[in-house]
Design a protein around this motif. Structure first.
Motif, PDB file in Angstrom:
ATOM      1  N   TYR A  14      36.598  37.149  31.291  1.00  0.00           N
ATOM      2  CA  TYR A  14      37.343  36.185  32.363  1.00  0.00           C
ATOM      3  C   TYR A  14      38.758  36.401  32.401  1.00  0.00           C
ATOM      4  CZ  TYR A  14      39.281  31.443  33.605  1.00  0.00           C
ATOM      5  OH  TYR A  14      40.118  30.344  34.006  1.00  0.00           O
ATOM      6  N   GLN A  15      39.117  36.860  33.628  1.00  0.00           N
ATOM      7  CA  GLN A  15      40.530  37.460  33.427  1.00  0.00           C
ATOM      8  C   GLN A  15      41.317  37.123  35.040  1.00  0.00           C
ATOM      9  OE1 GLN A  15      40.317  42.104  34.757  1.00  0.00           O
ATOM     10  NE2 GLN A  15      38.741  41.654  33.075  1.00  0.00           N
ATOM     11  N   ASP A  16      42.377  37.370  35.018  1.00  0.00           N
ATOM     12  CA  ASP A  16      43.145  37.366  36.304  1.00  0.00           C
ATOM     13  C   ASP A  16      42.803  38.640  37.255  1.00  0.00           C
ATOM     14  OD1 ASP A  16      44.999  35.136  35.874  1.00  0.00           O
ATOM     15  OD2 ASP A  16      46.119  36.498  34.549  1.00  0.00           O
ATOM     16  N   VAL A  17      42.459  38.263  38.525  1.00  0.00           N
ATOM     17  CA  VAL A  17      41.996  39.350  39.486  1.00  0.00           C
ATOM     18  C   VAL A  17      42.785  38.994  40.674  1.00  0.00           C
ATOM     19  CG1 VAL A  17      39.492  39.428  38.416  1.00  0.00           C
ATOM     20  CG2 VAL A  17      40.018  37.748  40.193  1.00  0.00           C
ATOM     21  N   PRO A  18      42.763  40.268  41.437  1.00  0.00           N
ATOM     22  CA  PRO A  18      43.648  39.903  42.614  1.00  0.00           C
ATOM     23  C   PRO A  18      43.217  39.066  43.734  1.00  0.00           C
ATOM     24  CG  PRO A  18      43.316  42.341  42.237  1.00  0.00           C
ATOM     25  CD  PRO A  18      42.334  41.495  41.287  1.00  0.00           C
ATOM     26  N   ASP A  19      44.038  38.307  44.449  1.00  0.00           N
ATOM     27  CA  ASP A  19      43.734  37.049  45.358  1.00  0.00           C
ATOM     28  C   ASP A  19      43.259  37.813  46.387  1.00  0.00           C
ATOM     29  OD1 ASP A  19      43.385  34.639  46.432  1.00  0.00           O
ATOM     30  OD2 ASP A  19      45.599  34.183  46.568  1.00  0.00           O
ATOM     31  N   VAL A  20      42.535  37.145  47.383  1.00  0.00           N
ATOM     32  CA  VAL A  20      42.011  37.749  48.511  1.00  0.00           C
ATOM     33  C   VAL A  20      42.273  36.945  49.650  1.00  0.00           C
ATOM     34  CG1 VAL A  20      39.992  38.307  47.356  1.00  0.00           C
ATOM     35  CG2 VAL A  20      40.221  36.151  48.153  1.00  0.00           C
ATOM     36  N   SER A  21      42.408  37.528  50.948  1.00  0.00           N
ATOM     37  CA  SER A  21      42.798  37.112  52.142  1.00  0.00           C
ATOM     38  C   SER A  21      41.639  37.276  53.238  1.00  0.00           C
ATOM     39  CB  SER A  21      44.190  37.590  52.577  1.00  0.00           C
ATOM     40  OG  SER A  21      45.237  37.345  51.573  1.00  0.00           O
ATOM     41  N   PRO A  22      41.723  36.428  54.131  1.00  0.00           N
ATOM     42  CA  PRO A  22      40.563  36.664  55.013  1.00  0.00           C
ATOM     43  C   PRO A  22      40.936  37.664  56.351  1.00  0.00           C
ATOM     44  CG  PRO A  22      41.549  34.429  55.461  1.00  0.00           C
ATOM     45  CD  PRO A  22      42.170  35.068  54.112  1.00  0.00           C
TER      46      PRO A  22
END
Length: 341
Positions: A14-22
């Motif tokens: 469980y970790q920080d992951v890059p945010d996503v954009s549509p």
């Protein structure tokens, strides 16, 4: 954002992951519910070759639309949707035939190296989103994908009105198949499994006759409840020799078996029984776009009773521990769903 990253066999974090954009034609969802599939557990164990680390699994999901990509016109911010988890091209030979689930260029969310929905957010094509009514809980919305598998399988059996139907296996797919069978007005539904607690779940979903073959005479109960004829349809949802043999042995002359179970590559059956009693066997795998659309409509209309099979709702942070539990000591857990806390 937070996510559950598969880092190799038996390794989830469980970790920080890059945010996503549509992107063009996509919507961004806040993932509100994502079920843990048996294939996810097998992937976590490194048994399938269909999870390529590092990646995030999760293909049974529903969410809330929070952002619209360029060109999206059919969705609204705040809308509740279930997601068909295959991004299909729409241009290849299979897509043009309508078999988008067999798309030659498909990307399946949560499979191979394509990130899935064990994360706070995910971006998916608008075409993969189906509206879920406000009164349908997100956890139920996450069942659309396995429900579509079961719906397709039951469909192979044809008209079930007034027929005796046996279901072998009370995992997620077997119990969802039970819900689909119940909707088709059979005469009597038989369910067989080695777990008494799971059989009780089947009872709560409408099963008429429960059989634990480790404690009861399976064939005797079937014959006693069918005037000695056997069942008209047997749906096998395990995929192993003993359960396949059990399903086939219960059929009446001219009966139909549907095999949805996919556990073992090879099973042993009595071919002469199939030939001399003119039995029919249908294999069933996955589901199509239209079948997914249909099950969303059925759940929106309240026509399917599926809530009893959800054993546990957990947070995203708890997911690694529950993957371990499902892989090594599942107990009576059937469907575990990660929900937005």
């Amino acid at each position: 954002m937070k996510g559950i990253v598969y880092e190799g066999p038996n390794k989830l974090s469980y970790q920080d992951v890059p945010d996503v954009s549509p992107k063009q034609g996509e919507v961004k969802l806040r993932v509100k519910a994502c079920g843990i599939c048996g294939s996810d557990v097998h992937g976590y164990l490194g048994l399938t070759g269909r999870r390529l680390e590092p990646m995030m699994m999760g293909h049974e999901f529903a969410g809330e639309v929070v952002e619209l990509g360029a060109g999206v016109t059919g969705r609204q911010i705040g809308e509740k949707v279930a997601v068909y988890p295959v991004d299909f091209c729409g241009e290849c030979e299979m897509c043009k035939k309508g078999d988008v689930h067999l798309c030659l260029n498909k990307r399946a969310f949560g499979v191979l190296d394509v990130d899935g929905a064990f994360a706070e957010y995910i971006c998916v094509p608008e075409k993969c989103c189906f509206t879920v009514k406000d009164n349908v809980p997100y956890a139920i919305g996450s069942l659309m994908e396995p429900l579509a598998v079961s719906y397709r399988g039951v469909g192979h059996a044809g008209d079930l009105s007034g027929k005796n139907v046996l279901l072998v296996g009370t995992g997620t797919i077997g119990l969802l198949a039970l819900a689909c069978v119940k909707m088709k007005n059979p005469r009597k539904i038989f369910v067989s499994d080695l777990s008494d607690s799971r059989l009780e779940v089947a009872r709560s979903m409408g099963a008429d006759v429960l059989i634990n073959p480790s404690k009861q005479d399976f064939k005797e109960i079937i014959m006693a409840n069918t005037d000695g004829k056997g069942v008209d349809v047997a749906i096998e949802a395990v995929g192993a020799t003993p359960t396949v043999q059990q399903a086939m042995s219960a059929l009446a002359f001219g009966g139909t078996a549907v095999w949805i179970g996919n556990n073992k590559p090879m099973v042993e059956i009595n071919m002469q029984e199939i030939v001399t009693r003119e039995l029919t066997v249908h294999g069933s795998f996955l589901y199509g776009y239209e079948e997914f659309k249909t099950v969303v409509s059925l759940l929106n209309e309240g026509k399917l009773n599926v809530a009893p099979l959800i054993s546990k709702e957990i947070t995203l942070a708890q997911a690694p521990d529950y993957f371990y539990k499902l892989a090594h000591d599942p107990g009576e857990l059937i469907k575990v769903v990660v929900v937005d806390s």
